[in-house]
Motif scaffolding. Structure first.
Motif, short mmCIF file in Angstrom:
data_model
loop_
_atom_site.label_atom_id
_atom_site.label_comp_id
_atom_site.label_asym_id
_atom_site.label_seq_id
_atom_site.Cartn_x
_atom_site.Cartn_y
_atom_site.Cartn_z
N ALA A 58 44.96 47.14 -109.62
CA ALA A 58 46.43 47.04 -109.30
C ALA A 58 46.39 47.00 -107.79
CB ALA A 58 47.18 48.05 -109.92
N SER A 59 47.52 46.33 -107.36
CA SER A 59 47.52 46.49 -105.82
C SER A 59 49.16 46.52 -105.65
CB SER A 59 47.11 45.18 -105.12
OG SER A 59 47.65 43.89 -105.56
N ARG A 60 49.47 47.35 -104.55
CA ARG A 60 50.82 47.66 -103.98
C ARG A 60 51.15 47.35 -102.70
NH1 ARG A 60 54.10 52.10 -102.98
NH2 ARG A 60 56.20 51.93 -104.28
N ALA A 61 51.96 46.40 -102.36
CA ALA A 61 52.44 46.32 -100.75
C ALA A 61 53.84 46.85 -100.70
CB ALA A 61 52.28 44.79 -100.55
N PRO A 62 53.99 47.83 -100.08
CA PRO A 62 55.32 48.28 -100.07
C PRO A 62 56.36 47.41 -99.33
CG PRO A 62 53.73 50.28 -99.48
CD PRO A 62 52.77 48.98 -99.72
N LYS A 63 56.12 46.70 -98.33
CA LYS A 63 56.78 45.88 -97.91
C LYS A 63 57.53 45.03 -98.86
CE LYS A 63 53.26 42.17 -96.68
NZ LYS A 63 52.69 41.46 -95.44
N ARG A 64 57.13 44.82 -100.06
CA ARG A 64 57.63 43.91 -101.01
C ARG A 64 58.72 44.50 -101.89
NH1 ARG A 64 56.63 39.15 -98.85
NH2 ARG A 64 54.19 38.79 -98.72
N LYS A 65 59.08 46.05 -101.35
CA LYS A 65 60.03 46.67 -102.16
C LYS A 65 61.47 46.03 -101.77
CE LYS A 65 61.43 51.52 -102.75
NZ LYS A 65 61.12 52.72 -102.49
N THR A 66 61.50 45.40 -100.81
CA THR A 66 62.70 44.67 -100.53
C THR A 66 62.58 43.14 -100.27
OG1 THR A 66 62.72 44.97 -98.23
CG2 THR A 66 63.92 46.39 -99.57
N GLY A 67 63.52 42.14 -100.30
CA GLY A 67 63.13 40.95 -100.27
C GLY A 67 63.10 40.13 -101.45
N GLU A 68 62.60 38.81 -101.49
CA GLU A 68 62.35 37.91 -102.69
C GLU A 68 61.60 38.52 -103.82
OE1 GLU A 68 60.56 33.99 -102.29
OE2 GLU A 68 59.22 34.73 -101.03
N TRP A 69 60.68 39.42 -103.49
CA TRP A 69 59.69 40.03 -104.42
C TRP A 69 60.08 41.32 -105.05
CZ3 TRP A 69 57.10 36.69 -106.96
CH2 TRP A 69 56.52 35.58 -106.13
N ALA A 70 61.39 42.01 -104.77
CA ALA A 70 61.65 43.06 -104.86
C ALA A 70 61.78 43.45 -106.33
CB ALA A 70 62.99 43.35 -104.43
N TYR A 71 62.37 42.37 -107.34
CA TYR A 71 62.53 42.55 -108.73
C TYR A 71 61.17 42.88 -109.34
CZ TYR A 71 64.53 42.32 -113.36
OH TYR A 71 65.04 42.49 -114.64
N GLY A 72 60.08 41.86 -109.10
CA GLY A 72 58.54 41.85 -109.41
C GLY A 72 58.04 43.37 -108.94
N PHE A 73 58.37 43.64 -107.79
CA PHE A 73 57.85 45.12 -107.03
C PHE A 73 58.07 46.06 -108.02
CE2 PHE A 73 57.96 48.55 -104.49
CZ PHE A 73 56.60 48.67 -103.65
N ALA A 74 59.40 46.30 -108.43
CA ALA A 74 59.98 47.23 -109.21
C ALA A 74 59.44 47.33 -110.62
CB ALA A 74 61.45 47.10 -109.17
N ALA A 75 59.13 46.05 -110.92
CA ALA A 75 58.53 45.97 -112.31
C ALA A 75 57.26 46.08 -112.55
CB ALA A 75 58.67 44.42 -112.97
N ALA A 76 56.31 45.97 -111.37
CA ALA A 76 54.95 46.45 -111.24
C ALA A 76 55.01 48.01 -111.18
CB ALA A 76 54.47 45.81 -110.03
N ASP A 77 55.77 48.55 -110.21
CA ASP A 77 55.86 50.06 -110.04
C ASP A 77 56.21 50.75 -111.37
OD1 ASP A 77 55.24 50.18 -107.51
OD2 ASP A 77 57.11 51.11 -106.66
N ALA A 78 57.23 49.99 -112.40
CA ALA A 78 57.27 50.72 -113.68
C ALA A 78 56.19 50.52 -114.29
CB ALA A 78 58.57 49.89 -114.20
N ALA A 79 55.46 49.84 -114.39
CA ALA A 79 54.17 49.49 -115.34
C ALA A 79 53.25 50.78 -114.84
CB ALA A 79 53.54 48.18 -115.26
N LEU A 80 53.18 50.68 -113.47
CA LEU A 80 52.32 51.95 -112.95
C LEU A 80 52.57 53.39 -113.46
CD1 LEU A 80 51.77 50.45 -109.48
CD2 LEU A 80 50.00 50.44 -111.16
N ALA A 81 53.72 53.42 -113.52
CA ALA A 81 54.46 54.72 -113.90
C ALA A 81 54.13 54.96 -115.31
CB ALA A 81 56.06 54.96 -113.62
N ARG A 82 54.29 53.95 -116.08
CA ARG A 82 53.86 54.03 -117.42
C ARG A 82 52.36 54.25 -117.86
NH1 ARG A 82 51.88 54.76 -121.54
NH2 ARG A 82 52.40 54.14 -123.53
N ALA A 83 51.54 53.94 -117.07
CA ALA A 83 50.05 53.91 -117.10
C ALA A 83 49.67 55.22 -117.11
CB ALA A 83 49.23 53.11 -116.15
N ASP A 84 48.37 55.51 -118.31
CA ASP A 84 47.81 56.75 -118.37
C ASP A 84 46.61 56.84 -117.39
OD1 ASP A 84 49.21 57.89 -120.74
OD2 ASP A 84 48.96 55.88 -121.61
N LEU A 85 46.22 55.65 -116.91
CA LEU A 85 45.13 55.48 -115.91
C LEU A 85 45.34 54.08 -115.27
CD1 LEU A 85 41.79 56.84 -115.63
CD2 LEU A 85 41.94 54.50 -115.41
#
Length: 375
Positions: free
Chosen positions: A114-141
């Motif tokens: 998994a990779s995470r680029a905080p600059k994508r929290k806003t802008g055209e990729w914000a929705y995908g960024f939030a979705a990826a973060d939600a998956a990371l929050a659900r992950a057990d590892l």
């Protein structure tokens, strides 16, 4: 353990070869080598070249439909996985399927690479960024493939659920490839392998050509470039002043022999996560001259198996290249050390052992979270 697998970035059977596809296949191979039963749950691809909430919402809706289809098919067949594993997610390729299925079935959810680029929290990729973060929050590892990604993920993934999985390869064909010695008086043999396309790959070729232009006039080398793509004419023009052979695209079966007939692997690695080809070249006994991008320093031992320079620095890359071109004996010693380095750290067996340990940790984390959750 029964492991359900998906790769939202690129399915394992995608017709376009890439390091991402190869690594996904290697993860499945390593899991099976460790004794796990792997089922590809879906080949659904969430990756999109362009962002925007509307586009990402459409992908999300399609992903939920696919998740329901998978669950229905498993109910009919009687299949139930013990764990769901997703390979490679980020803002352009979120995973909605794995978390949905894992939650429905009450099983652990694992993310590898998994990779995470905080600059994508806003802008055209914000929705995908939030979705990826939600998956990371659900992950057990969550397992990053290098330390740089781990540092970015640490902001949202607790330390007990975050690990680094060292990249690995099925090294046997490379380690067994017989080295073809350089003849006395023959120029030192350089090798570059990369797709010829716009973006980071073309930028790497440009920097390599720039570095070769900076070498002393006394430097004696012969370069082989393996690869093809829409920018081939431009790449060939970049190296017109140098002794170079273009092989075109090469198959995976050809790469061990190709590496074994060269001395130094040269690649600037602009914007590359780690570069599987660096593992292949070292396993075949080549010294490395590369860029220290992201995870490259995790797999190339600077000063022992190769020389790394800061990303995009043509002058420093040229200096390192000149060092080894002028000292073939040192390059040969680094090549020998490179083979030992792969044997010690980056074989399929190493990957299988590491993945097995990560799954066990995921099971423990899942149990602890279940115990801590309010009834």
């Amino acid at each position: 353990m029964r492991v359900a697998f998906t790769a939202p970035m690129k399915p394992l059977d995608d017709p376009v070869p890439s390091g991402d596809r190869t690594m996904g296949r290697l993860i499945v191979q390593a899991l099976e080598a460790a004794g796990h039963e792997v089922t590809v749950a879906t080949r659904f691809r969430s990756w999109r070249a362009t962002g925007g909430a509307e586009v990402q919402q459409e992908v999300e809706q399609a992903a939920h439909v696919e998740a329901e289809r998978v669950l229905s098919s498993w109910e009919v067949s009687g299949y139930r996985p013990d764990l769901f594993l997703t390979y490679h997610l980020y803002h352009k390729a979120p995973d909605w399927i794995g978390p949905a299925i894992a939650s429905r079935l009450g099983i652990p959810y694992v993310v590898v690479e998994a990779s995470r680029a905080p600059k994508r929290k806003t802008g055209e990729w914000a929705y995908g960024f939030a979705a990826a973060d939600a998956a990371l929050a659900r992950a057990d590892l969550v397992a990053a493939m290098h330390r740089a990604d781990r540092e970015c993920l640490a902001a949202v993934v607790p330390a007990e659920r975050l690990a680094v999985l060292a990249p690995f390869l099925d090294a046997s064909r490379f380690l067994q490839a017989s080295r073809i010695p350089r003849r006395e008086g023959e120029p030192i043999r350089l090798l570059a392998i990369g797709m010829m396309r716009e973006g980071a790959k073309l930028a790497s070729y440009r920097l390599l050509a720039d570095a070769l232009d900076r070498l002393p006039d006394s430097s004696r080398f012969a370069l082989t470039v393996a690869g093809d793509g829409p920018c081939r004419a431009e790449v060939e023009a970049l190296f017109a002043r140098h002794p170079v052979t273009f092989t075109g695209a090469v198959t995976g079966e050809d790469i061990p022999g190709l590496c074994a007939s060269h001395d130094i692997f040269v690649w600037p690695a602009i914007r590359e996560a780690f570069g599987l080809v660096f593992l292949e070249a070292q396993a075949a006994g080549l010294a490395i001259v590369g860029g220290d991008t992201f995870g490259v320093p995790d797999i190339v031992a600077h000063g022992r198996t190769g020389l790394l320079s800061s990303e995009g620095n043509a002058a420093a890359f040229a200096e390192n290249l000149a060092t080894l071109v002028s000292d073939p004996a040192r390059a040969a010693d680094m090549g020998l050390a490179a083979r030992d380095h792969i044997r010690e750290r980056h074989t399929l067996a190493s990957g299988a052992s590491s993945l097995d340990a990560l799954l066990e940790q995921a099971l423990r984390n899942f149990a602890l979270r279940a115990t801590a959750s309010p009834q």
